[in-house]
Every structure is written in C-alpha cells, then in structure tokens.
Scaffold this motif. Structure first.
Motif, PDB file in Angstrom:
ATOM      1  N   ASN A  44       0.861  -1.196   0.000  1.00  0.00           N
ATOM      2  CA  ASN A  44       0.000   0.000   0.000  1.00  0.00           C
ATOM      3  C   ASN A  44       0.891   1.238   0.000  1.00  0.00           C
ATOM      4  O   ASN A  44       2.058   1.166   0.383  1.00  0.00           O
ATOM      5  CB  ASN A  44      -0.895   0.039   1.242  1.00  0.00           C
ATOM      6  N   PHE A  53      -6.171   9.088  -1.757  1.00  0.00           N
ATOM      7  CA  PHE A  53      -6.909   8.055  -2.484  1.00  0.00           C
ATOM      8  C   PHE A  53      -8.253   7.811  -1.799  1.00  0.00           C
ATOM      9  O   PHE A  53      -8.349   7.894  -0.570  1.00  0.00           O
ATOM     10  CB  PHE A  53      -6.127   6.732  -2.498  1.00  0.00           C
ATOM     11  N   PRO A  54      -9.287   7.480  -2.551  1.00  0.00           N
ATOM     12  CA  PRO A  54     -10.546   7.076  -1.919  1.00  0.00           C
ATOM     13  C   PRO A  54     -10.338   5.816  -1.076  1.00  0.00           C
ATOM     14  O   PRO A  54      -9.571   4.924  -1.461  1.00  0.00           O
ATOM     15  CB  PRO A  54     -11.471   6.783  -3.114  1.00  0.00           C
ATOM     16  N   LYS A  55     -10.987   5.763   0.070  1.00  0.00           N
ATOM     17  CA  LYS A  55     -10.834   4.581   0.937  1.00  0.00           C
ATOM     18  C   LYS A  55     -11.247   3.311   0.202  1.00  0.00           C
ATOM     19  O   LYS A  55     -10.671   2.240   0.423  1.00  0.00           O
ATOM     20  CB  LYS A  55     -11.657   4.759   2.212  1.00  0.00           C
ATOM     21  N   SER A  56     -12.232   3.427  -0.663  1.00  0.00           N
ATOM     22  CA  SER A  56     -12.672   2.248  -1.417  1.00  0.00           C
ATOM     23  C   SER A  56     -11.562   1.707  -2.306  1.00  0.00           C
ATOM     24  O   SER A  56     -11.427   0.492  -2.495  1.00  0.00           O
ATOM     25  CB  SER A  56     -13.901   2.590  -2.267  1.00  0.00           C
ATOM     26  N   MET A  57     -10.714   2.601  -2.814  1.00  0.00           N
ATOM     27  CA  MET A  57      -9.607   2.174  -3.664  1.00  0.00           C
ATOM     28  C   MET A  57      -8.535   1.452  -2.848  1.00  0.00           C
ATOM     29  O   MET A  57      -7.999   0.427  -3.280  1.00  0.00           O
ATOM     30  CB  MET A  57      -8.990   3.381  -4.378  1.00  0.00           C
ATOM     31  N   ILE A  58      -8.217   1.989  -1.657  1.00  0.00           N
ATOM     32  CA  ILE A  58      -7.229   1.337  -0.797  1.00  0.00           C
ATOM     33  C   ILE A  58      -7.762  -0.020  -0.334  1.00  0.00           C
ATOM     34  O   ILE A  58      -7.010  -1.011  -0.299  1.00  0.00           O
ATOM     35  CB  ILE A  58      -6.900   2.222   0.416  1.00  0.00           C
ATOM     36  N   LYS A  60      -9.844  -1.985  -1.918  1.00  0.00           N
ATOM     37  CA  LYS A  60      -9.759  -2.896  -3.055  1.00  0.00           C
ATOM     38  C   LYS A  60      -8.315  -3.305  -3.321  1.00  0.00           C
ATOM     39  O   LYS A  60      -8.032  -4.466  -3.628  1.00  0.00           O
ATOM     40  CB  LYS A  60     -10.354  -2.238  -4.301  1.00  0.00           C
ATOM     41  N   GLN A  61      -7.387  -2.357  -3.193  1.00  0.00           N
ATOM     42  CA  GLN A  61      -5.972  -2.659  -3.395  1.00  0.00           C
ATOM     43  C   GLN A  61      -5.496  -3.715  -2.403  1.00  0.00           C
ATOM     44  O   GLN A  61      -4.821  -4.686  -2.767  1.00  0.00           O
ATOM     45  CB  GLN A  61      -5.140  -1.391  -3.238  1.00  0.00           C
ATOM     46  N   SER A  64      -7.054  -7.140  -3.196  1.00  0.00           N
ATOM     47  CA  SER A  64      -6.450  -7.726  -4.401  1.00  0.00           C
ATOM     48  C   SER A  64      -5.050  -8.250  -4.108  1.00  0.00           C
ATOM     49  O   SER A  64      -4.664  -9.341  -4.560  1.00  0.00           O
ATOM     50  CB  SER A  64      -6.388  -6.690  -5.530  1.00  0.00           C
TER      51      SER A  64
END
Length: 268
Positions: A44, A53-58, A60-61, A64
């Motif tokens: 990360n 970054f949007p929390k949703s992106m972190i 998902k990262q 994944s």
C-alpha cells in the motif's frame, strides 16, 4: 545441521505488479526459501499518501494484493509476511499478514509512531490496549515472531522472545531520514541479548511533502544470534536470502547463557 532458508524483499510501493512478484518468488523458490518478508508500505502507499486516495480504492488494493499473495504462497510453497493497510468501517488499520500455503493470520500493530511529523497513532484506528505478545508461529521446527518495526524500541515487546526461545524475529520497517546507524545498533543489540536472528526488511523509494523529503534508504539486514550483521542490502530494489541454523542458535545461547541465568532465578 538443521537449517531454514529465509529471505526478504526490499522494494518500493508495488501496487499490483504481479509479474514483479512472480519473478522474485521464482528466484526465492530456486534457492529453497521457505519464508519471505516484505517491508512496510510496499503493498500500500505510504500513510502520508493514503488520504489522497478514496478509501474504497485502498480497500480494493489491499484485498487484491491479499488474494495475489495467497495465490503465490500456494504456487511457490512459501510463507509470505507483509504489512498491509486494512480499511474497515471507513477507518484505516495497520496490520501485518502472515500467509502460508494453508492458512492466513493477522497481527495488529500495537505501538504506533506518534511524532509530530509522522503520527501513525493519529492516522490509524488501531486499538490502544494492554500489550500482548508478538505473533509467534513455527515453520520447519523454527519459532518465528512477527513484530512491527517501531515496536523494536520497547522492552515489553521482547519479554516473550527469550522466554519462548524464539529463533527468528521478522521486522518490517519503513525507516528514513538519518536513522540508519541507530536502527543497525538497536537491531544488533536486540538480536544479541535475545540470542535470536533478526530479519529486517526496510523499503526503498521516496515521498516528499512541503517540509520533508522522506528517503527510504533500504539497508535491510540479516543479523545473527551473536548480534552481528551477516548480510545487508544497499539502497536499491533487491532480495536477500540466507539460512538460519539450529547449531548457530544453540552455540550462541550456550555461550552467552542469558536464558540459563534467568532460569536459575525462576524468571523463565
């Protein structure tokens, strides 16, 4: 002589670079490595960047990357240990994940940096509780402990290392500024007084804000139970692979007698 081959990856923030990880794990497998450690803020972004970054992106990262590590652990039969940022109920948590081919476990960092220019304590929502022992697990007959980098500084975190006869401490870090010498000396002393190996994985790369240039200088270390640096990396992306030995552990513990002295006093 009983040995376990262990290693670390010294990397910048990876994102979702599957090809890169597969390359390193293939090389580690060729050398019979059974355990591989990542530094902090590799899977990360550095915490100072997370708010951009949007929390949703972190979230998902992280998810994944966890799925990728699980897949690679099974494919190469290597246990992987890596710090991650967990997003839960719209809050950030700093954790370390241990992924083996058959199971996944988490360690939540207990003591976080709280400096004015670097306050993970304010940023993350990790609970503040009575300190617990580091996460300890066994691999091929060797006892291994996981401890977050900043926790190295606190004696309380080390009380169980000598008592449980831990063979190897995994220490992921994101050390920067002019701290290289201090970190080396601290790690050497901890390895010596606890007669254990320490594998310290520091990250590389850079982050800049308005006041500071955060240069992550590498210097990942493999330190033996006599407190000596057997191997270190420089300041670029690379991998370190080394064996740990039951004979070397026994010689150090017998030679220095720290645990024997405490046993006589009923402290162990």
């Amino acid at each position: 002589m009983k040995e376990l081959v262990v290693g670390l990856l010294q990397l910048p923030t990876l994102g979702l670079n599957t090809t890169r990880l597969e390359f390193y794990l293939k090389k580690a497998k060729e050398r019979d490595c059974k355990l591989l450690l990542f530094g902090e803020y590799v899977l990360n972004p550095f915490f100072k960047e997370l708010d951009s970054f949007p929390k949703s992106m972190i979230k998902k990262q992280t998810e994944s990357n966890l799925e990728l590590l699980k897949k690679l652990s099974r494919e190469f039969n290597i246990t992987l240990v890596a710090p991650i940022v967990e997003v839960k109920s719209n809050k950030f948590y700093k954790k370390i994940v241990k992924i083996s081919p058959k199971s996944t476990n988490y360690y939540t960092q207990q003591i976080l940096i709280n400096y004015n220019h670097w306050s993970e304590e304010k940023f993350f929502s990790n609970p503040v509780k009575e300190l617990k022992e580091p996460l300890v697990f066994t691999i091929d007959g060797f006892k291994v402990a996981i401890m977050a980098g900043f926790e190295l500084h606190f004696d309380k975190m080390w009380e169980s290392i000598l008592r449980k006869r831990v063979d190897l401490v995994l220490l992921p870090t994101a050390s920067t500024f002019e701290s290289k010498r201090r970190w080396r000396e601290l790690i050497k002393v901890r390895a010596f007084v606890n007669n254990c190996y320490i594998l310290r994985a520091n990250r590389v790369g850079e982050y800049r804000d308005e006041e500071h240039r955060w240069h992550f200088y590498g210097d990942s270390l493999f330190v033996n139970p006599d407190g000596e640096i057997d191997m270190r990396l420089e300041d670029r992306e690379s991998m370190l692979i080394e064996p740990i030995s039951k004979d070397e552990l026994s010689d150090a513990r017998r030679g220095w007698g720290f645990s024997a002295a405490l046993k006589k006093r009923g402290e162990l």
